[in-house]
Design a protein around this motif. Structure first.
Motif, PDB file in Angstrom:
ATOM      1  N   LEU A 186      -7.602  -5.954   0.087  1.00 58.69           N
ATOM      2  CA  LEU A 186      -8.367  -4.996  -0.703  1.00 58.69           C
ATOM      3  C   LEU A 186      -7.717  -3.609  -0.640  1.00 58.69           C
ATOM      4  O   LEU A 186      -7.527  -2.943  -1.668  1.00 58.69           O
ATOM      5  CB  LEU A 186      -9.813  -4.945  -0.178  1.00 58.69           C
ATOM      6  CG  LEU A 186     -10.734  -3.906  -0.813  1.00 58.69           C
ATOM      7  CD1 LEU A 186     -10.955  -4.217  -2.287  1.00 58.69           C
ATOM      8  CD2 LEU A 186     -12.069  -3.862  -0.084  1.00 58.69           C
ATOM      9  N   LEU A 187      -7.356  -3.185   0.546  1.00 59.18           N
ATOM     10  CA  LEU A 187      -6.769  -1.857   0.695  1.00 59.18           C
ATOM     11  C   LEU A 187      -5.426  -1.777  -0.030  1.00 59.18           C
ATOM     12  O   LEU A 187      -5.120  -0.786  -0.705  1.00 59.18           O
ATOM     13  CB  LEU A 187      -6.592  -1.498   2.183  1.00 59.18           C
ATOM     14  CG  LEU A 187      -6.063  -0.089   2.429  1.00 59.18           C
ATOM     15  CD1 LEU A 187      -7.082   0.959   1.988  1.00 59.18           C
ATOM     16  CD2 LEU A 187      -5.696   0.140   3.889  1.00 59.18           C
ATOM     17  N   ILE A 188      -4.646  -2.842   0.110  1.00 58.57           N
ATOM     18  CA  ILE A 188      -3.329  -2.859  -0.528  1.00 58.57           C
ATOM     19  C   ILE A 188      -3.458  -2.742  -2.042  1.00 58.57           C
ATOM     20  O   ILE A 188      -2.728  -2.000  -2.702  1.00 58.57           O
ATOM     21  CB  ILE A 188      -2.595  -4.154  -0.124  1.00 58.57           C
ATOM     22  CG1 ILE A 188      -2.043  -3.970   1.284  1.00 58.57           C
ATOM     23  CG2 ILE A 188      -1.477  -4.494  -1.080  1.00 58.57           C
ATOM     24  CD1 ILE A 188      -1.558  -5.220   1.897  1.00 58.57           C
ATOM     25  N   GLU A 189      -4.453  -3.448  -2.559  1.00 55.44           N
ATOM     26  CA  GLU A 189      -4.706  -3.409  -3.995  1.00 55.44           C
ATOM     27  C   GLU A 189      -5.130  -1.992  -4.411  1.00 55.44           C
ATOM     28  O   GLU A 189      -4.599  -1.428  -5.364  1.00 55.44           O
ATOM     29  CB  GLU A 189      -5.826  -4.414  -4.286  1.00 55.44           C
ATOM     30  CG  GLU A 189      -5.981  -4.805  -5.727  1.00 55.44           C
ATOM     31  CD  GLU A 189      -7.105  -5.833  -5.843  1.00 55.44           C
ATOM     32  OE1 GLU A 189      -8.088  -5.538  -6.529  1.00 55.44           O
ATOM     33  OE2 GLU A 189      -7.007  -6.894  -5.172  1.00 55.44           O
ATOM     34  N   ARG A 190      -6.059  -1.426  -3.647  1.00 57.70           N
ATOM     35  CA  ARG A 190      -6.557  -0.083  -3.981  1.00 57.70           C
ATOM     36  C   ARG A 190      -5.442   0.965  -3.905  1.00 57.70           C
ATOM     37  O   ARG A 190      -5.450   1.936  -4.630  1.00 57.70           O
ATOM     38  CB  ARG A 190      -7.695   0.314  -3.037  1.00 57.70           C
ATOM     39  CG  ARG A 190      -9.052  -0.306  -3.317  1.00 57.70           C
ATOM     40  CD  ARG A 190      -9.699   0.229  -4.599  1.00 57.70           C
ATOM     41  NE  ARG A 190      -9.428   1.652  -4.855  1.00 57.70           N
ATOM     42  CZ  ARG A 190     -10.149   2.662  -4.402  1.00 57.70           C
ATOM     43  NH1 ARG A 190     -11.222   2.422  -3.687  1.00 57.70           N
ATOM     44  NH2 ARG A 190      -9.836   3.900  -4.668  1.00 57.70           N
ATOM     45  N   LEU A 191      -4.510   0.772  -2.984  1.00 56.55           N
ATOM     46  CA  LEU A 191      -3.430   1.754  -2.819  1.00 56.55           C
ATOM     47  C   LEU A 191      -2.229   1.448  -3.708  1.00 56.55           C
ATOM     48  O   LEU A 191      -1.196   2.106  -3.619  1.00 56.55           O
ATOM     49  CB  LEU A 191      -2.995   1.818  -1.355  1.00 56.55           C
ATOM     50  CG  LEU A 191      -4.055   2.306  -0.365  1.00 56.55           C
ATOM     51  CD1 LEU A 191      -3.565   2.154   1.064  1.00 56.55           C
ATOM     52  CD2 LEU A 191      -4.434   3.752  -0.643  1.00 56.55           C
ATOM     53  N   GLU A 192      -2.383   0.412  -4.524  1.00 56.53           N
ATOM     54  CA  GLU A 192      -1.319  -0.006  -5.450  1.00 56.53           C
ATOM     55  C   GLU A 192      -0.023  -0.328  -4.719  1.00 56.53           C
ATOM     56  O   GLU A 192       1.060   0.054  -5.148  1.00 56.53           O
ATOM     57  CB  GLU A 192      -1.112   1.056  -6.543  1.00 56.53           C
ATOM     58  CG  GLU A 192      -2.271   1.087  -7.523  1.00 56.53           C
ATOM     59  CD  GLU A 192      -2.337   2.394  -8.307  1.00 56.53           C
ATOM     60  OE1 GLU A 192      -1.348   3.117  -8.314  1.00 56.53           O
ATOM     61  OE2 GLU A 192      -3.409   2.662  -8.883  1.00 56.53           O
TER      62      GLU A 192
END
Lengths: 179, 614
Positions: free
Chosen positions: B99-105
């Motif tokens: 989730l974090l990786i996705e949010r941080l692109e």
């Protein structure tokens, strides 16, 4: 008369140095042919493999044909032995594992000094190279490993004679020290 | 690097040298400060430290390469590391990482030793070994500060804070809240009060009497090995040396252990009192508290406790007015190396070096810090020793078993209703811990951490005691909904990552075990691979240089014995399967030659026995 044990040998991605070391047993080769029957091996130039008691493999696994030969040996040989550094660890040929296959092939066939008619060979008769060179135990099960580059003739002799006599294999120190 | 940064780096190093001294043994501490300030150790700092401390550049770089929290090149301005213990994973950390990786692109997934770094340098995402927040995970470290109780909402908010570039000081305080979660108070935890009573007793009755009480108590080290504390102290006291040292091992790195964090939070006075008593007994003037980097947030608290105790005359020169009783404590930080929990590696690290274990003997009691007699004890041991000297040896013997006097503090985590800290008398059976913490349908307990033992229900009547189940305190619970192979994969990756690399059995064996476990998990393993795992595990146990390698294969060997089905249900039916996918190993050659004929493929293995040879 009891049938003699059948022995086959092959060199995969190796330099034939281990086979040369086998020949270095010198006149003991005459004793050896009394003890065993050679099946497929470069020594007899027999190309097809029958059921064998013992298979000796020199060299690592670097291409599709190596995989095929190795699997055939595993199927046909009761006991299979990795002989020498390349079979045991990948050895010198595995030094290419530090580089990509494309890099290696371009250097050899396209960009290297003195290359004529550059281009990576793609004839279907030529076995394709694997991405990396592997020791043989990563492809089939191995019963024994005989390390060395190459293992000395005496070490090979000790190994063969003790194995054939069904004794536990033990080497004198002089045959396994590396200095 | 531009000139202005170089000046700043050099200026910062110069300041650090003034504040913290030029002892080469402080190298690691300087490096940690530089890392915190600049998100890496820039070349200029390497040069400056090498010159000022008179250590070679190579030594400086070797230390940077060794410690997981030090980097030569910058990670993100926000350096995020998710705790990757199995208990974090069981609480859903993998989903939150994605989730974090996705949010941080960002793209991809972080792996051990491979951080994802965003191109703009704003943020990086990586993994850390267990950060000791198992009872309130999933957890992460952001620039070394622990964030607990992660959920999707919190991760979402963290992504916003990073995107907006909000400095950590302005992040919501509750993110950094760490709970003690003490669920069961026993001998040690029931009374945190401390008024220097043990030190008064030491001074009134003398060091011989104090040591006699420790001897009488039968106190054994709480770090796991269980060496008798009085013998250790006596050996150190009697060993020839110029100086003597007391070292408190607070490098609580064993996955699933977090009791020392709680003890240093609420019982720090008693721990320090225990160290001071030890100093009085053995005649030490200096002590160190080696605090794992993950607990850096405790540093201001611990410094203030030390400061207060100095003011109260319980630490420093002329303790309690006693002429010649001088003892002070420095806190040294670790930097993310599991091996530094081993006492000789810890001492190497205290001396500013890479945490590689020493050859033993000589043991630290005769040749420890600076090659002088040194006592290294666990946090909990010092706490118990302070009480033993205060209340006498028989007090401790009032609980426990013949060979294990007193109590043990457990860090309980995993599948249970109330994870946290539980103190039990030695001799308590495993099933009682399980029922007290609200564990149901328990399939397995991993006791004493990744290096410990895997217990099946058949073991739940066994008791926690040195003579049966010795433990450093980690108690991770797995219910029957869990696939235990996930635990094995986690631990195998952990040990492969944490091996210091010094000896071959551990360095290579750990990697081989991890590869074999992954092969089996991928459904490509065979019976042969299981026997290889046993074989490699046995070699690691026998031939490794230190305890890390000796214990690293435990989880594999234990689960092979007690939970064989987690492996067997995934096995191919062949007796042997290749360790890599043969056909995809031709992919590059196929692409380079443009071939796709039958000879350009390797067919799947024909199962042995299914083909009759001529």
């Amino acid at each position: 008369m009891v049938e003699k044990p059948r022995v086959a040998t092959a060199s995969l991605c190796g330099c034939f140095g281990c086979h040369m070391s086998l020949l270095d047993i010198d006149e003991r080769i005459l004793q050896l042919v009394d003890l065993v029957t050679f099946d497929r091996t470069p020594l007899t130039d027999i190309k097809t493999l029958g059921d064998c008691d013992l298979g000796l493999i020199e060299g690592g696994v670097a291409n599709a044909e190596n995989v095929e030969v190795l699997r055939e040996f595993r199927r046909c040989c009761k006991t299979l032995v990795a002989v020498g550094a390349c079979a045991v660890n990948g050895g010198i040929p595995a030094m290419r594992n530090q580089f990509g296959l494309a890099e290696c092939l371009r250097e050899s066939y396209c960009e290297g000094i003195g290359v004529h008619n550059p281009g990576i060979p793609n004839d279907p008769e030529i076995p394709l190279l694997l991405n990396q060179v592997h020791p043989i135990h990563e492809v089939v099960a191995i019963d024994y490993v005989l390390p060395g580059c190459p293992p000395s003739a005496d070490a090979i002799w000790t190994f063969l004679t003790e194995l054939l006599e069904g004794r536990p294999i033990a080497f004198p120190y002089t045959q396994i020290h590396f200095d | 690097m531009n000139a202005s940064t170089a000046v700043t780096v050099e200026g910062f190093v110069a300041e650090s040298l003034v504040t913290h001294g030029r002892d080469p043994r402080h190298l690691l501490q300087h490096l940690i400060r530089v890392q915190q300030r600049f998100s890496c150790v820039p070349d200029a700092a390497v040069e400056a430290l090498s010159a000022a401390l008179d250590v070679t550049r190579t030594q400086v770089r070797a230390a940077i390469a060794f410690y997981a929290f030090l980097h030569e090149r910058p990670r993100g301005a926000f350096e995020i590391r998710f705790s990757d213990n199995i208990t974090d994973r069981m609480l859903g950390s993998r989903r939150l990482i994605r989730l974090l990786i996705e949010r941080l692109e960002l793209s991809g997934l972080p792996a051990w030793g491979r951080d994802l770094i965003r191109d703009d340098g704003r943020v990086s995402v990586g993994l850390a070994s267990c950060t000791g927040m198992c009872d309130q995970g999933p957890a992460l470290l952001v620039n070394g500060q622990a964030v607990t109780n992660l959920d999707a909402q919190r991760v979402d908010r963290i992504a916003d804070l990073v995107q907006e570039g909000i400095p950590l000081e302005r992040w919501p305080g509750e993110f950094f809240r760490v709970e003690n979660n003490i669920r069961r108070h026993g001998l040690l935890l029931s009374n945190p009060a401390n008024d220097g009573a043990a030190l008064h007793r030491l001074i009134d009755e003398g060091a011989d009497d104090a040591l006699a009480e420790v001897e009488r108590s039968g106190l054994r080290g709480r770090g796991g090995a269980g060496f008798t504390t009085a013998i250790k102290w006596r050996f150190c006291r009697e060993a020839p040396g110029i100086d003597r040292y007391v070292v408190c091992n607070a490098d609580e790195g064993e996955p699933g252990t977090f009791k020392d964090r709680v003890l240093l939070t609420d019982y720090a006075d008693l721990v320090i009192e225990g160290m001071t008593v030890c100093a009085g007994v053995i005649g030490a003037r200096r002590g160190f508290l080696y605090l794992r980097g993950e607990y850096r947030y405790l540093l201001p608290h611990l410094e203030s406790v030390l400061q207060r105790r100095r003011a109260e005359g319980l630490l420093g020169t002329m303790i309690l007015g006693r002429d010649g009783f001088d003892f002070d404590i420095e806190i040294h930080l670790g930097a993310g190396a599991y091996i530094c929990g081993e006492e000789s590696a810890l001492i190497e690290s205290l001396e500013g070096k890479r945490g590689v274990t020493r050859k033993r003997p000589p043991f630290p009691v005769t040749s420890g810090f600076d090659d002088q007699p040194t006592v290294v004890n666990n946090v909990e041991t010092f706490l118990a020793a302070a009480r033993v000297v205060q209340w006498g040896g028989y007090w401790l013997r009032g609980e426990g078993t013949d060979q294990s006097a007193g109590s043990k503090i457990l860090s309980v985590s995993g599948d249970c209703a109330w994870p946290g800290i539980y103190e039990y008398p030695f001799g308590t059976p495993v099933h009682q811990v399980l029922s007290d913490c609200g564990a149901e349908n328990t399939q397995a307990v991993q006791i004493s951490g990744a290096a410990g033992a895997t217990l099946s229900p058949a073991d739940f009547d066994r008791i926690i005691a040195f003579e049966d189940l010795p433990t450093a305190g980690s108690f991770m619970i797995f219910d029957d909904s869990r696939d235990l192979l996930d635990m094995v994969r986690n631990f195998a990756a952990f040990f492969a990552h944490e091996s210091c690399g010094f000896c071959t059995p551990c360095r290579v064996g750990g990697a081989l075990l991890r590869n074999l476990v992954e092969k089996v998990a991928a459904g490509q393993g065979s019976e042969y691979d299981l026997s290889e795992m046993r074989h490699i595990g046995a070699v690691m146990r026998q031939a490794s240089y230190c305890g890390l390698g000796h214990t690293a294969p435990n989880h594999v060997l234990n689960t092979l014995d007690k939970f064989p089905q987690i492996y067997r249900r995934r096995l191919e039916r062949e007796a042997h399967t290749p360790s890599f996918d043969l056909d995809s190993a031709l992919s590059e050659a196929r692409a380079l030659t443009g071939r796709d004929d039958i000879g350009a493929h390797i067919r799947a293995q024909i199962p042995e026995g299914s083909e009759v040879s001529a």
